[in-house]
Motif scaffolding. Structure first.
Motif, PDB file in Angstrom:
ATOM      1  N   SER A 134      28.666  51.649  34.194  1.00 45.78           N
ATOM      2  CA  SER A 134      29.003  50.239  34.411  1.00 45.78           C
ATOM      3  C   SER A 134      29.937  50.100  35.606  1.00 45.78           C
ATOM      4  O   SER A 134      30.690  51.026  35.937  1.00 45.78           O
ATOM      5  CB  SER A 134      29.665  49.651  33.165  1.00 45.78           C
ATOM      6  OG  SER A 134      29.947  48.275  33.332  1.00 45.78           O
ATOM      7  N   ARG A 135      29.878  48.929  36.234  1.00 45.71           N
ATOM      8  CA  ARG A 135      30.762  48.600  37.356  1.00 45.71           C
ATOM      9  C   ARG A 135      31.096  47.115  37.268  1.00 45.71           C
ATOM     10  O   ARG A 135      30.216  46.294  36.988  1.00 45.71           O
ATOM     11  CB  ARG A 135      30.082  48.931  38.685  1.00 45.71           C
ATOM     12  CG  ARG A 135      30.877  48.521  39.925  1.00 45.71           C
ATOM     13  CD  ARG A 135      30.097  48.837  41.193  1.00 45.71           C
ATOM     14  NE  ARG A 135      29.945  50.284  41.360  1.00 45.71           N
ATOM     15  CZ  ARG A 135      30.810  51.039  42.028  1.00 45.71           C
ATOM     16  NH1 ARG A 135      31.883  50.476  42.598  1.00 45.71           N
ATOM     17  NH2 ARG A 135      30.611  52.326  42.165  1.00 45.71           N
ATOM     18  N   ASP A 136      32.345  46.770  37.511  1.00 41.03           N
ATOM     19  CA  ASP A 136      32.747  45.366  37.397  1.00 41.03           C
ATOM     20  C   ASP A 136      33.873  45.059  38.377  1.00 41.03           C
ATOM     21  O   ASP A 136      34.721  45.918  38.653  1.00 41.03           O
ATOM     22  CB  ASP A 136      33.211  45.058  35.971  1.00 41.03           C
ATOM     23  CG  ASP A 136      33.166  43.561  35.661  1.00 41.03           C
ATOM     24  OD1 ASP A 136      32.728  42.787  36.539  1.00 41.03           O
ATOM     25  OD2 ASP A 136      33.570  43.175  34.552  1.00 41.03           O
ATOM     26  N   SER A 137      33.865  43.854  38.911  1.00 39.14           N
ATOM     27  CA  SER A 137      34.930  43.366  39.801  1.00 39.14           C
ATOM     28  C   SER A 137      35.629  42.201  39.126  1.00 39.14           C
ATOM     29  O   SER A 137      34.974  41.298  38.586  1.00 39.14           O
ATOM     30  CB  SER A 137      34.358  42.921  41.151  1.00 39.14           C
ATOM     31  OG  SER A 137      33.792  44.026  41.850  1.00 39.14           O
ATOM     32  N   LEU A 138      36.959  42.213  39.155  1.00 34.23           N
ATOM     33  CA  LEU A 138      37.756  41.207  38.458  1.00 34.23           C
ATOM     34  C   LEU A 138      38.663  40.475  39.423  1.00 34.23           C
ATOM     35  O   LEU A 138      39.142  41.045  40.404  1.00 34.23           O
ATOM     36  CB  LEU A 138      38.624  41.870  37.382  1.00 34.23           C
ATOM     37  CG  LEU A 138      37.936  42.794  36.383  1.00 34.23           C
ATOM     38  CD1 LEU A 138      38.975  43.455  35.486  1.00 34.23           C
ATOM     39  CD2 LEU A 138      36.923  42.018  35.556  1.00 34.23           C
ATOM     40  N   SER A 139      38.896  39.210  39.121  1.00 32.95           N
ATOM     41  CA  SER A 139      39.915  38.418  39.798  1.00 32.95           C
ATOM     42  C   SER A 139      40.827  37.860  38.717  1.00 32.95           C
ATOM     43  O   SER A 139      40.432  36.980  37.948  1.00 32.95           O
ATOM     44  CB  SER A 139      39.273  37.276  40.604  1.00 32.95           C
ATOM     45  OG  SER A 139      40.267  36.526  41.280  1.00 32.95           O
ATOM     46  N   LEU A 140      42.029  38.408  38.615  1.00 31.43           N
ATOM     47  CA  LEU A 140      42.948  38.077  37.531  1.00 31.43           C
ATOM     48  C   LEU A 140      44.038  37.141  38.014  1.00 31.43           C
ATOM     49  O   LEU A 140      44.745  37.433  38.992  1.00 31.43           O
ATOM     50  CB  LEU A 140      43.578  39.357  36.967  1.00 31.43           C
ATOM     51  CG  LEU A 140      42.623  40.384  36.337  1.00 31.43           C
ATOM     52  CD1 LEU A 140      43.395  41.620  35.940  1.00 31.43           C
ATOM     53  CD2 LEU A 140      41.914  39.777  35.143  1.00 31.43           C
ATOM     54  N   GLN A 141      44.174  36.019  37.327  1.00 32.87           N
ATOM     55  CA  GLN A 141      45.262  35.092  37.620  1.00 32.87           C
ATOM     56  C   GLN A 141      46.593  35.694  37.154  1.00 32.87           C
ATOM     57  O   GLN A 141      46.612  36.638  36.348  1.00 32.87           O
ATOM     58  CB  GLN A 141      45.010  33.753  36.910  1.00 32.87           C
ATOM     59  CG  GLN A 141      43.741  33.041  37.351  1.00 32.87           C
ATOM     60  CD  GLN A 141      43.774  32.674  38.821  1.00 32.87           C
ATOM     61  OE1 GLN A 141      44.790  32.176  39.328  1.00 32.87           O
ATOM     62  NE2 GLN A 141      42.674  32.922  39.530  1.00 32.87           N
ATOM     63  N   PRO A 142      47.719  35.202  37.637  1.00 37.12           N
ATOM     64  CA  PRO A 142      49.025  35.727  37.213  1.00 37.12           C
ATOM     65  C   PRO A 142      49.163  35.730  35.686  1.00 37.12           C
ATOM     66  O   PRO A 142      48.898  34.723  35.028  1.00 37.12           O
ATOM     67  CB  PRO A 142      50.019  34.760  37.859  1.00 37.12           C
ATOM     68  CG  PRO A 142      49.314  34.258  39.076  1.00 37.12           C
ATOM     69  CD  PRO A 142      47.868  34.154  38.677  1.00 37.12           C
ATOM     70  N   GLY A 143      49.502  36.884  35.134  1.00 44.58           N
ATOM     71  CA  GLY A 143      49.687  37.015  33.695  1.00 44.58           C
ATOM     72  C   GLY A 143      48.411  37.158  32.888  1.00 44.58           C
ATOM     73  O   GLY A 143      48.468  37.293  31.661  1.00 44.58           O
ATOM     74  N   ALA A 144      47.241  37.147  33.547  1.00 51.42           N
ATOM     75  CA  ALA A 144      45.961  37.204  32.823  1.00 51.42           C
ATOM     76  C   ALA A 144      45.644  38.629  32.374  1.00 51.42           C
ATOM     77  O   ALA A 144      46.128  39.609  32.952  1.00 51.42           O
ATOM     78  CB  ALA A 144      44.836  36.668  33.698  1.00 51.42           C
ATOM     79  N   THR A 145      44.800  38.734  31.335  1.00 52.05           N
ATOM     80  CA  THR A 145      44.375  40.023  30.789  1.00 52.05           C
ATOM     81  C   THR A 145      42.857  40.028  30.628  1.00 52.05           C
ATOM     82  O   THR A 145      42.265  39.055  30.151  1.00 52.05           O
ATOM     83  CB  THR A 145      45.026  40.295  29.423  1.00 52.05           C
ATOM     84  OG1 THR A 145      46.454  40.351  29.579  1.00 52.05           O
ATOM     85  CG2 THR A 145      44.542  41.620  28.831  1.00 52.05           C
TER      86      THR A 145
END
Length: 295
Positions: free
Chosen positions: A78-89
């Motif tokens: 698997s491969r994934d790209s994330l964009s996390l907002q401040p404090g996000a999980t």
């Protein structure tokens, strides 16, 4: 109601139901690391359930971008790209059972991101004929037809092999018929895909064909690496019928490629028995095996 009676009833109920103590938490191996962008990774793997748990947190006050991938037994799962907002999980669970390579005894799960990684190693022996839930290549369709082989019109059989796993396998497809000795091809369907291979048969064009298809990895004269054995019958003008059998090892040496039908079968019917002839390294060794066919 008598208190003593109530006590006896309660005691009997407890003894009947059994006493359950506190649940023991599942033991997992856990690794933590930070990505180069500052995302915090927590990766856990449970060998018993084959579940990989992934938590990615953004502890900063800015948006973080991070990409991760992981492989199972050397093949990307698997491969994934994330964009996390401040404090996000971000949390994901993966059951990696379908990524295990059935022919290996030592296995690994390796997760990687820019700046950090985690690896979990475990052992487990699986049989290709009884893989315990680990998916392996399988035959999903057999069709007799008229096609072209070596530039000539010929009787052929198309065999579809599916790879339901998330790993890569190279398998051999071998056909034996009354007139054909061990015609073969390789099947290499990618994870989650199917591949159809064509095998040339020596029966006259338009004739009825009866035979067996074997699917295996490794050596044909061993059950290790064996995947499937299917009997089939039909013609280009009729529907091909097939049924799965118990796998029988075979050899490419000896008369008729190591395979011959017993005599006495009526035309248009499935042979009553099959005899296997296996040649040893220093001489011919006859191994009789009667396989009853459906009529």
């Amino acid at each position: 109601m008598n208190k003593k009676y109530i006590f006896v009833v309660l005691a009997a109920t407890i003894l009947t139901m059994g006493f359950q103590g506190p649940q023991v938490p599942i033991q997992t191996n856990t690794e933590t690391f930070d990505s180069i962008t500052g995302a915090e990774y927590t990766v856990s793997f449970d060998e018993k359930t084959k579940i990989l748990q992934l938590t990615v947190e953004n502890p900063t006050e800015r948006t973080l971008n991070t990409t991760y991938s992981f492989d199972v037994d050397g093949w990307e799962y698997s491969r994934d790209s994330l964009s996390l907002q401040p404090g996000a999980t971000h949390y994901r669970e993966y059951n990696i059972t379908d990524g295990i390579h059935v022919e290996q005894n030592n296995h690994s799960v390796h997760l990687l991101t820019a700046g950090g990684s985690a690896q979990f190693d475990f052992s487990g022996e699986y049989s290709t004929l009884s893989s315990g839930g680990v998916p392996t290549p399988k035959i999903t369709n057999i069709t007799i037809d008229t096609g072209t082989a070596r530039g000539n019109e010929s009787t052929v059989v198309y065999v579809t092999v599916k790879n339901p796993s998330e790993n890569v396998y190279v398998s051999h497809v071998v056909a034996h018929t009354q007139e054909t000795s061990a015609t073969s091809s390789m099947a290499n369907p990618l994870p989650g895909t199917s591949e159809t291979v064509k095998l040339e048969l020596l029966e006259p064009v338009g004739s009825d064909v009866r035979g067996e298809i074997r699917l295996f990895m490794g050596k044909p004269n061993e059950t290790e690496g064996a995947l499937a054995q299917v009997e089939f019958s039909g013609s280009a003008a009729s529907e091909t019928e097939y049924a799965r059998e118990t796998y029988e090892p075979f050899s490419l040496d000896g008369p008729n490629g190591g395979y011959s039908y017993s005599s006495g079968a009526e035309s248009g019917s499935v042979p009553a028995g099959v005899q296997w002839i296996v040649a040893g390294g220093l001489g011919l060794v006859l191994i009789g095996s009667v396989l009853w066919w459906r009529r």
